[in-house]
Design a protein around this motif. Sequence first.
Motif, PDB file in Angstrom:
ATOM      1  N   THR A 150       0.833  -1.210   0.000  1.00 59.33           N
ATOM      2  CA  THR A 150       0.000   0.000   0.000  1.00 59.33           C
ATOM      3  C   THR A 150       0.864   1.254   0.000  1.00 59.33           C
ATOM      4  O   THR A 150       0.562   2.236  -0.690  1.00 59.33           O
ATOM      5  N   LEU A 154       0.650   4.103  -2.899  1.00 53.84           N
ATOM      6  CA  LEU A 154       0.362   5.512  -2.607  1.00 53.84           C
ATOM      7  C   LEU A 154       1.455   6.425  -3.165  1.00 53.84           C
ATOM      8  O   LEU A 154       1.163   7.514  -3.690  1.00 53.84           O
ATOM      9  N   TYR A 168      -3.152  15.681   0.340  1.00 48.91           N
ATOM     10  CA  TYR A 168      -3.516  14.424   0.994  1.00 48.91           C
ATOM     11  C   TYR A 168      -4.971  14.031   0.715  1.00 48.91           C
ATOM     12  O   TYR A 168      -5.240  12.840   0.458  1.00 48.91           O
ATOM     13  N   LEU A 172      -5.863  10.464  -1.095  1.00 44.01           N
ATOM     14  CA  LEU A 172      -6.781   9.470  -0.529  1.00 44.01           C
ATOM     15  C   LEU A 172      -7.926   9.169  -1.484  1.00 44.01           C
ATOM     16  O   LEU A 172      -8.349   8.015  -1.622  1.00 44.01           O
ATOM     17  N   SER A 173      -8.429  10.212  -2.151  1.00 44.24           N
ATOM     18  CA  SER A 173      -9.526  10.022  -3.103  1.00 44.24           C
ATOM     19  C   SER A 173      -9.088   9.146  -4.276  1.00 44.24           C
ATOM     20  O   SER A 173      -9.798   8.216  -4.679  1.00 44.24           O
ATOM     21  N   ALA A 175      -6.579   7.051  -4.337  1.00 40.72           N
ATOM     22  CA  ALA A 175      -6.271   5.711  -3.836  1.00 40.72           C
ATOM     23  C   ALA A 175      -7.546   4.894  -3.652  1.00 40.72           C
ATOM     24  O   ALA A 175      -7.591   3.694  -3.968  1.00 40.72           O
ATOM     25  N   SER A 176      -8.585   5.533  -3.142  1.00 39.82           N
ATOM     26  CA  SER A 176      -9.868   4.843  -2.966  1.00 39.82           C
ATOM     27  C   SER A 176     -10.456   4.435  -4.308  1.00 39.82           C
ATOM     28  O   SER A 176     -10.953   3.313  -4.474  1.00 39.82           O
ATOM     29  N   LEU A 185      -6.570   3.016   4.286  1.00 40.29           N
ATOM     30  CA  LEU A 185      -6.774   4.421   3.923  1.00 40.29           C
ATOM     31  C   LEU A 185      -7.458   5.177   5.063  1.00 40.29           C
ATOM     32  O   LEU A 185      -7.128   6.338   5.332  1.00 40.29           O
ATOM     33  N   SER A 186      -8.398   4.530   5.730  1.00 42.71           N
ATOM     34  CA  SER A 186      -9.060   5.168   6.883  1.00 42.71           C
ATOM     35  C   SER A 186      -8.056   5.415   8.006  1.00 42.71           C
ATOM     36  O   SER A 186      -8.073   6.472   8.647  1.00 42.71           O
ATOM     37  N   LEU A 188      -4.848   5.820   7.638  1.00 47.89           N
ATOM     38  CA  LEU A 188      -3.967   6.886   7.197  1.00 47.89           C
ATOM     39  C   LEU A 188      -4.640   8.250   7.363  1.00 47.89           C
ATOM     40  O   LEU A 188      -4.001   9.223   7.800  1.00 47.89           O
ATOM     41  N   LYS A 189      -5.924   8.321   7.044  1.00 48.90           N
ATOM     42  CA  LYS A 189      -6.662   9.582   7.187  1.00 48.90           C
ATOM     43  C   LYS A 189      -6.668  10.039   8.646  1.00 48.90           C
ATOM     44  O   LYS A 189      -6.540  11.227   8.938  1.00 48.90           O
TER      45      LYS A 189
END
Length: 451
Positions: A150, A154, A168, A172-173, A175-176, A185-186, A188-189
């Motif tokens: 992952t 990223l 960022y 994230l968007s 990557a999702s 991802l959650s 990481l957020k």
Amino acid sequence: MTVHLFLGPTLAAADAAEVLDAVILPPVAHGDVYRAAQRGATVIGIVDGYFEGVPAVWHKEILWAMREGVHVFGSASMGALRAAELSPFGMEGVGAVFEAFQRAELEDDDEVAVAHAPAAYGYRALSAAMVNIRATLAAAAARGILRPATHAALLRIAKQLFYPDRSYPRLLSEASAQGLDPDELSALKRFLPGGQVDQKRADALAMLRAIRARLEAGLTPKQVRYHFEATIFWDSLRQAAAPLGEPLAEPGEGSWMQSALLDEARLHPVAYALARKGALTRLLSRALSDEQTPRPLDEEVDATILSFRRARGLLTAEAMEGWLRANGLSAEEFARLMESEAQVAAVQRWAAPHLSAHVVDQLRLDDLYVWCWARAREKQRLLEEAGLADPDLAAAPLSRGELLAWYIERRGEGAAPRDLAEAALQAGFRDEPMFLRALLREYHYVRLRER
């Protein structure tokens, strides 16, 4: 000894002043190191500099400055690039970014490039530097938040983004959308608010501390062993160099100019009507802001500036300065304009829940009510007959990105939004889910009518 520092989005002038007594200058460009040395600088520290549009600082002027006895340090951004290239000649690099370039672990200029606000906003960064993203993701991986696969994915996604688009939320968007593990991802957020690593800023501060230590130890004039060749190109630089920090020449502005502009606009009724409605919105926004709505946050103003510049292709300093000249604005006046624009957006968000009835009334006044209502009824009938009255994106024959591209192509005007969230805001929807539902209904309705 006199220290000149070239700073921009990496480090605020006030923060630099707490560490080192120095003359603070804007990001370095072609000729600026020569001018600083001519003004008596004995130490020059380069952090930020221009990469495109405005010619970058020339290697030769750094070599000349060192030959003249000036110590030149580089770090974090443009300074790290030039220090990695010129360290064999005596330029002194400081920090992890410099070391990565010196070891050839990094090679691309875009690793340190960011979009930034004008001088009036202290050159605040409007995007995330790739080197900072690398450091942040490495920290997240070290904490066990990201698996190696992952982490690598990223980095690949971030590197593929154009540097002004790197952030960022965008990472994230993307990557999702590409199917990366939602749990990671959650995590990481949740990590990002306190876990972001600003490697560029850390390196810049390290350079300032290194300069201070060298000064306290007693710094003698720089000694070099290379021969400096004064070519015709060097002579042209010396002749072209203007005084350091000279402001842009702004066009004059008087009441006759405003009157002439308004005369031209009034002779084109459609354009003037649109401008007048927009002006009324701005006027009311300013009035309301004093009483009922909050001032826009710094990040809201930053987002407004970046959206404005991206929509008009003003991502380079040269393009931005040309636009300012053409529109008779100083950098400070542009900053106030962007504050006003962000305030309009804030007022529009505040007014949205109360606006619907007034929009319907305006449709009646503009003779659009009958057409809109007839189309809405036909859309509902066709969608109900097809079992698509409440469509789901998962069942649609296209992705979110393809749906947005379809919408942009059909709209055929205005600045293209970057994503569904921005498109929703532009179109006047309360939120992204509401816009996505309306857009899916429109897509299926158009396809049904085409059949």
